[in-house]
Structure formats: structure tokens, C-alpha cells
Motif scaffolding. Sequence first.
Motif: not given
Length: 556
Positions: A54, A57, A60, A63
Motif C-alpha cells: 500500500a 499504510d 490502508y 480499511t
Amino acid sequence: MKRKINLSMSLLTIAVLFLSAALVLSGCYEHFNTQIQEQVRSETRLLAQCLNNAENDISYIRTFDSAGIGNRFTLIDTDGTVLYDSVASQDVENHADRTEVHLALERGYGEAVRFSDTLGSEQFYYALRLDNGHVLRLSSETGSIYQMFLDIIPLLIRLLILLLIIALLVAAKLTKNIVAPINAIDFVHPENSVIYEELSPFVTHITDQNTQIMHQIEEITQQKNRINVITQNMQEGLVILDKNALILSLNKNAAKVFGVKSAAVLGKSFLNVSRDLKINDCVSGALNGENRNIVHELGGRVYRLYCNPVYENEEMNGVILFMVDINDKYSAEKIRREFSANVSHELKTPLTSISGYAEMIASGMVKPDDVGMFAQKIQKESLRLLTLIDDIIKLSRLDENAHDGENFETVNLKAVISETLDILSRQIAEKEIKISVNAQDIQIEGNTSMLSELVYNLCENAIKYNIEGGELRVNLYKNDTGKVLEVTDTGIGIDKKYHDRIFERFFRVDKSHSKKTGGTGLGLSIVKHIAELHHAALSIESELGKGTTIRVVFPS
């Protein structure tokens, strides 16, 4: 026995069940715990791979949080600052000192198990260092395993109770089956019992033990009989008493000394055997723990009595009375004392005569014409004194066995007889004794001078105590008993009542005749000692007024 076997089997069953349950739970815990840890490690590695790909980070990882992943995950900067935590909503303290974080920054990965203050439970932590230097950490609660076990415990308890009931019933049945054949065994003849095959070694063992016990009883009986034979045939008297002075054993010689029968006094008090105060005092001392020994005369013989206590485990348990016949030793000591007294007397008599005669000559009481006569008397007494001293010395040497086995050689007795008669020829001629010698050529192993002394004393006595013109016969021959030397005279003879005493020292049948002939009373004592040293038997045949025969039998 049945109850013990049943209880043992039941306890063993319970122990096995609980141990099995504990081992199963322990194994399950280890298995589930390993699975959870491995799952955390896999999720961490997967998430780390995604974050490494990613661009951002932090964005990401949010998510994943919104996706509702169950495990707690944390993103940590290189200085330990917490960049993101899926559980903590406020600022979180620096994590640089956390073990798993420190290990991940240092070597790329790290893990630890500890209590979490944030979550309030024990957690397993696994951390990985990302390509950008950040650290990704996931954690899972280990308490979930305990909860799983708590959920299955009621089921497990019901299962254990069911298994326990079944096991107890089986144990009771097995116990009954085991005990029934054992109760049916005939222990006198167990080999005839109808039993299960599994009990055959047990029955065989009992049979062997019965046989062994019978052999042991037989051996003990034989040992007891041997001990009885030994004690009953021993020369000494033996009495065994218990601590109450009751007779446990009394051998044959002790019963003979006390004049009782063994069977009649067993189990009775020692007072039933002896009323002698000295002996009873000796026994009483032993019963009080003292070792006693006394010399005492019983039945005309002298005994030394040993009274010793017997202890068992430091407790006085009885008394042993041991009786040794010392009559011969005591008599020998008495003879020795009498010998010393006789020596003093015998030496004093000629010395007194010599002293008296010498004093008379010295004082001038003797006429010049009589001096020769007194000198002859002094010479005669001196010779008598020298002969006596010489005989005493010979006896002393023989008493000490100074020549026993020493200087033994082959001796021709016929030659010794011939030499002896030549030496005594003057005395033979003075009394006109007729000599008759019938001697075979016989040789024996012995001491030449001692054997010459033996023959000389026998022949000299036969001349001294013979009548004028009497006869002296010397026979030497061999027969079944051995090699026999006989010296016979036709003299005054010896009364039968003195036959047992003529070999005693200083014993004279006719003291006036012995004084006249110059005898010391030691000649036959010397003969007896020499015969004993040559293992020869000595005997006498004599009748008053008809003569005497003395016989010496040497072993072949």
C-alpha cells in the motif's frame, strides 16, 4: 481382603480417570493455544504483506478496521509511537519498551504473552517490521481458550461420573471373581484346588513354600537332635535356666552330678535340682546379671562352675550353668603340693644326719677310732642325698616334657637289658640273685638314656625288694598288644590295696625296708613318666610274700 482389593481397584480407576481427563484437557489447551498463536502469526504476515504494497499504510489499515477484523492490530512507528490501534480510542503510551516491538525493530519479528492493561486480559502479541520501518502488531486474547474449556466442563463431568460408575461396577465384579478362587484354595494341598489358570503360579508358590517349610522343620528338628546329642554326650555338665530359674535343659552329666533325672525336672525350679547354698548363690548372682565362677566339690569330685547370664535385645533372658570336672587337675595340684612338702622332708632328713655327724666330729665328741665310722655314715647319707636330688631333677625334667619327642632314635631293648644287668651285677652278686633273661631282638623308637633309666629302675627295684637267693626274670617279646617288657621278682610282694599307689612319688609300701635299702620312693614314678612319654602302658601284678611283675607295653 476383598474390601481392600475393591478399594484399591476403585481408587486406581478414579485416579486413572482424573489423570486421563487432566492429560486430555492439557493436550487440548496446548493444541488450541498453538492454533490461536499460529492464526495470529498468519494474519499478521498477511496484513503486513498488504501494508507493504500500500502507498499509505495508515490509511490502508483503517480499511481493515472498518471491515471488522476480530483481532486487535496496532501500527507503531520506529520510535515506539503508536500510529494506529484498532482498540484504543485515545492516545496510547509509547510501545518502544514492549518486548515484541523491541524484538521486531531489532530482528524483524517478535512475540510475547502478557497481561494487557488496555484490554484487561492476558494477550498473545505478534509483531512484524514493515518495509518502511513501521511495526505491525496483532494480538489475541488467550482467555478465550479457558472459556471454551469452561463451556465443556459440565459435559466432561457428566462423562466422568458415568465412566466412574461403570468402572466401580466392573471393579466390584472383578474383585469378586479374583477373590472367589482364592477363598476356594485348599492351603494344605493347594495343588488339588480347582482354580483359574492365572492363579497357578500362586498355588505353585504356596506348594513350594509348604515343601520348604516342611524341610525347614525337618532341618530344625535335626539340628535340635544334634544339639541334644552333643550336650547329652559332652564331658561337662550343662544346665540352661530361664529368667525365673526354671530348668529349660539339663544334660546327662549334669543330671548325674546332681543325682536327678532330666525328664523329671524340666520346667521346674532349679531348687528341685540343688539345695547347695554355694551353687544357688552362684545362680542367683547370674540371674542378677553377674558372671560368676566357683570351685566346688560335688559327689566326691571337684568341679569349676560357671554361671553366666544370657541376654536377648539387652534384656536378661536366662542363665547358663556350665560344670567342668577339674578333679584330675585339682588332684595333680594337690600331689604337686605334697611333692614339694615331701621333697623338703626327704632332703632335710639326710642333711640333718650329715650335719649332726659333722658337728659331733667337729666338737671332739667322737673318739679318734670312731671318726672313720662317722665318716662312712656321712658318706652314706651324702650318697643318699645325691641320689634323691638326682631323682628329683629327673622327675622335674620329665614333668616339663623336656625330652618329649626329642633325641628319639631306634633303640635295641635287648641290648639295654644286657647293659643294665651288667651295671647291677655287683648288687645281684651280693644278694645271690638268680637271673633269667628271655629277650627277643626287639627295637623301638625312643630316647636311649630314658629307656635305660626305665629298665635300670625296674631291675634295681626287683633286686632291692627281692629275698636273699631270690630270682629275677626279664622277658622281652612281641604279641598282639605290642612290644612287652616284663620284670619279675620273687621278693616281698605288694598288697593289692597299694597297687594303685606304688607309682606315686615318695610312696613306699615298707618305709623301714626302703630306708634300709636306700630307696627314695621316686623310682617307679620315673618309670611311669618315661612310659607315658613313649606312649607305653604300665601295669603291675603282685601278691604279698610271693613277688611282683611289672609290665610295660610299648606300641607296635
